[in-house]
Design an enzyme around this catalytic site. Structure first.
Site, PDB file in Angstrom:
ATOM      1  N   GLU A   1     -10.562 -11.459  -4.221  1.00 30.80           N
ATOM      2  CA  GLU A   1      -9.126 -11.275  -4.002  1.00 30.80           C
ATOM      3  C   GLU A   1      -8.514 -12.422  -3.202  1.00 30.80           C
ATOM      4  OE1 GLU A   1      -8.454  -7.590  -1.912  1.00 30.80           O
ATOM      5  OE2 GLU A   1     -10.207  -7.865  -0.642  1.00 30.80           O
TER       6      GLU A   1
ATOM      7  N   CYS B   1      -9.902  -3.872 -10.019  1.00 32.29           N
ATOM      8  CA  CYS B   1      -9.462  -2.641  -9.336  1.00 32.29           C
ATOM      9  C   CYS B   1      -8.094  -2.800  -8.676  1.00 32.29           C
ATOM     10  CB  CYS B   1     -10.496  -2.182  -8.317  1.00 32.29           C
ATOM     11  SG  CYS B   1     -10.767  -3.357  -6.989  1.00 32.29           S
TER      12      CYS B   1
ATOM     13  N   ASP C   1      -4.135  -8.642  -4.024  1.00 32.58           N
ATOM     14  CA  ASP C   1      -4.188  -9.724  -3.037  1.00 32.58           C
ATOM     15  C   ASP C   1      -4.385 -11.075  -3.713  1.00 32.58           C
ATOM     16  OD1 ASP C   1      -3.719  -8.584  -0.507  1.00 32.58           O
ATOM     17  OD2 ASP C   1      -5.654  -7.577  -0.603  1.00 32.58           O
TER      18      ASP C   1
ATOM     19  N   ARG D   1       3.052  -9.199  -0.987  1.00 31.95           N
ATOM     20  CA  ARG D   1       3.100  -8.096  -1.953  1.00 31.95           C
ATOM     21  C   ARG D   1       3.961  -6.925  -1.491  1.00 31.95           C
ATOM     22  NH1 ARG D   1      -3.157  -5.992  -1.353  1.00 31.95           N
ATOM     23  NH2 ARG D   1      -2.375  -3.987  -2.058  1.00 31.95           N
TER      24      ARG D   1
ATOM     25  N   HIS E   1       0.797  -1.232   0.000  1.00 28.88           N
ATOM     26  CA  HIS E   1       0.000   0.000   0.000  1.00 28.88           C
ATOM     27  C   HIS E   1       0.823   1.271   0.000  1.00 28.88           C
ATOM     28  CE1 HIS E   1      -3.255  -2.727   0.565  1.00 28.88           C
ATOM     29  NE2 HIS E   1      -3.929  -1.781  -0.047  1.00 28.88           N
TER      30      HIS E   1
HETATM   31  C1  PEP Z   1      -6.411  -5.697  -4.263  1.00 25.39           C
HETATM   32  O1  PEP Z   1      -6.105  -6.488  -3.370  1.00 25.39           O
HETATM   33  O2  PEP Z   1      -6.141  -5.881  -5.469  1.00 25.39           O
HETATM   34  C2  PEP Z   1      -7.119  -4.451  -3.932  1.00 25.39           C
HETATM   35  C3  PEP Z   1      -7.577  -3.656  -4.875  1.00 25.39           C
HETATM   36  O3  PEP Z   1      -7.247  -4.142  -2.611  1.00 25.39           O
HETATM   37  P1  PEP Z   1      -6.059  -3.509  -1.740  1.00 25.39           P
HETATM   38  O4  PEP Z   1      -4.928  -3.184  -2.688  1.00 25.39           O
HETATM   39  O5  PEP Z   1      -6.610  -2.321  -1.074  1.00 25.39           O
HETATM   40  O6  PEP Z   1      -5.726  -4.611  -0.807  1.00 25.39           O
HETATM   41 MG    MG Z   2      -6.964  -6.253  -1.373  1.00 27.98          MG
END
Ligand code: PEP
Ligand code: MG
Length: 600
Positions: A459, A530, A483, A493, A214
């Site tokens: 996810e 997304c 995820d 990640r 993130h």
């Molecule tokens: C994902 O996991 O791809 C996602 C969009 O959620 P986040 O990146 O907020 O975990």
């Molecule tokens: Mg996610």
């Protein structure tokens, strides 16, 4: 795109003193090039409260201190194992330094003294650590031996690390920095990134962190150039050094030469030209060459991303990460506060749909206000997080749903549930949603009417494999490839040491995406992507070829994806996607995709 949202261009220093140039290689996670003065976050400005404890609380306080020490050991151990995987004199020196820190974190002279101070003076742990490191450093500093005098700084660094763990404020904010500063740190958390003002912070670089964590996502969305995962960086730079951050190629250059600076200046100018030409696409519809409309939406991390989303011509918000409301604070946001923040975003999107995801904390996304509620066990990524936490702490979910329903009275909203693994979770949330709606209506409060659609993030691999069952209980899917890739391949990640293995083009990941999209299409529910794949033009043709028509991404990446969509012929893309799905080898898949991108 609005250029005034960025830190000012730096007056490029010319390195006229001829200082030796040093190049560090890492993961370029947020594109762009910037030169500026380094600011090392050494935690020197940690604020510590001092208070006395009742006798009955002393054991608990000592335990709290021991937990913080244990965490510090893990942090240093982590840095050390990373340093070991590299070679060269700098890595070796760093190894010695970290060994010394580990030694201090195991020896009794510092730890025992702090414990005694807690008990003897009945003083809270952070104040006891501060008092102890001040005393030890003073003693060291008075010694004749220069080697021992230098140890004073190390004691202080170790002590401050423990204090940061105790106060849970990783570091101070950035508001005091000179505009255009480059932040250098061992680690920058997502909560730290939320404090960064792109008008002030030129770029940042760290020792730790992966490309899809993130922190990286937030850097991209803020448009701040960033390079993560560079061993020995923090130990190799001083505050005030002239630093060039090349987020596009994953390089940090200390004391860049005049030649290097002029090359980079040209590249910066080329990037600025590209940004200006992409901005012209703002009002152009995202339509493929053969006339298929694609919906390009924005992911929002922070309310201030809204300006960028509108400027980039986003046709809605495909993912609003609500975690920002819970970061960098000790209390929980009340319903009214959440409602106000959400309403601003819903109204700002001017009739376009805003997809609001319920709280997704846990794993690397720790929200300070939730403190001990979030799972921190051996595998926090598999622990009490996201929807599991919301269904355990029901009042947390009720408050959030109430705020969403109220915001929904001011525009189009959808509710998105993170980390769904079973149909039961969805059913439970829907029951709670109904009861919250009834309560609000009984109180005469205006809410979304009809109730907003409820969707699931796909996810978790299990959710993807059960997508046909999930499609029966939700109104839409949003595929979270970040995820999904992590859990399918068991690759963290945000872990730089395995970043090279993180690959959304692995056939297993692609099959799960294909199956989920197919399940949504068969059930006639909308499906979007997304995760970060959606914002990378390299993957656009493949996702469209697999049947995806909605993509949601950081607003800064949207114009490039639109440019790619305009060039794609859907039939050719579907054809290539089918050829790709026949492959077993991700190298071959990459080659087929890159070849398609070059020729179409
Ligand atoms: C994902 O996991 O791809 C996602 C969009 O959620 P986040 O990146 O907020 O975990
Ligand atoms: Mg996610």
């Amino acid at each position: 795109m609005k250029t005034e949202t960025k830190a000012p261009d730096q007056e490029v220093p010319d390195n006229s003193e001829g200082l030796e140039e040093r190049v560090f290689e890492g993961l370029g996670v947020s594109p762009g090039i910037i030169v500026g003065p380094a600011h090392l976050r050494d935690g020197g400005d940690v604020q510590v409260l001092e208070y006395r404890l009742p006798q009955g609380k002393l054991n608990e306080e000592v335990e709290r201190f021991q937990d913080a020490v244990e965490r510090a050991r893990r942090q240093v151990g982590n840095l050390k194992s990373k340093a070991e995987s590299y070679h060269g004199a700098a890595a070796e020196e760093l190894g010695y330094l970290l060994d010394a820190h580990l030694q201090m974190l195991k020896s009794n002279s510092l730890l025992g003294a702090v414990e005694q101070r807690i008990r003897r003076e009945m003083l809270n742990a952070e104040a006891s650590v501060m008092a102890e490191i001040t005393e030890i450093s003073k003693n060291f500093a008075e010694m004749d031996d220069p080697y021992l005098r230098a140890r004073a700084q190390e004691v202080r660094e170790v002590g401050l690390r423990i204090v940061r763990n105790l106060t849970k404020t990783e570091y101070g904010g950035f508001a005091h920095l000179e505009p255009g500063s480059i932040v250098i740190a061992e680690e920058i958390t997502p909560a730290d990134t939320a404090l960064m003002d792109p008008k002030r912070i030129g770029g940042f670089a760290t020792d730790l962190g992966g490309a899809e964590g993130h922190t990286a996502i937030m850097a991209r969305s803020l448009g701040i150039p960033a390079v993560l995962g560079i061993t020995g960086l923090f130990a190799g730079i001083k505050t005030g050094d002239s630093v060039l951050v090349d987020g596009s190629n994953g390089r940090v250059i200390v004391n860049p030469t005049a030649k290097r600076l002029s090359d980079y200046k040209l590249r910066r100018q080329a990037l600025a030209r590209e940004t200006r030409s992409l901005a012209l696409l703002r009002d152009v519809d995202a339509r493929t060459r053969d006339g298929e409309n694609i919906s390009l939406q924005a992911n929002l991390e922070l309310p201030r991303d809204l300006v960028q989303a509108v400027a980039a011509g986003a046709r809605g918000v495909g993912l609003l990460r609500t975690e920002f409301m819970f970061m960098n604070r000790e209390d929980l946001p009340a319903e009214d506060e959440q409602y106000d923040a959400l309403r601003t975003i819903v109204e700002g999107m001017d009739g376009y749909t805003v997809t609001i995801r319920t709280l997704d904390v846990g794993g690397e996304k720790l929200a300070s206000s939730l403190g001990d509620h979030v799972g921190t066990g051996v595998n926090p990524a598999l622990g009490l997080r996201a929807i599991r936490l919301s269904l355990k702490e029901i009042s947390l979910l009720e408050t959030q749903l109430a705020a969403i329903l109220r915001a929904g009275a001011h525009g189009q909203v959808r509710i998105l549930l993170p980390m769904i693994s079973s149909t039961n979770e969805v059913k439970e949330v829907k029951k709670i949603l109904l009861s919250v709606a009834e309560r609000l209506q009984a109180q005469g409060i205006r809410i979304a009417d009809p109730l907003p659609p409820v969707g699931a993030m796909i996810e978790i691999p299990g959710a993807a494999l059960a997508a046909d069952a999930l499609a029966q209980v939700v109104d839409f899917f949003a595929i979270g490839t970040n995820d999904l890739t992590m859990y399918t391949l068991a690759i963290d990640r945000s872990e730089e040491q395995v970043a090279h293995l993180y690959n959304p083009l692995h056939p297993a990941v692609l099959r799960l995406i294909q199956f989920s999209v197919g399940a949504a299409l068969r059930a006639r529910i909308p499906v979007s992507v997304c995760g970060e794949m959606a914002g990378d033009p390299r993957f656009t043709a493949l996702l469209l070829g697999l049947g995806v028509r909605d993509l949601s991404m950081s607003a800064t990446g949207l114009p490039r994806v639109k440019k790619r969509v305009l060039k794609i012929d859907m039939r050719a893309a579907s054809h290539r996607a089918m050829a790709i799905m026949d492959q077993h080898d991700s190298g071959r898949i990459s080659a087929l995709l890159d070849d398609f991108n070059e020729s179409h």
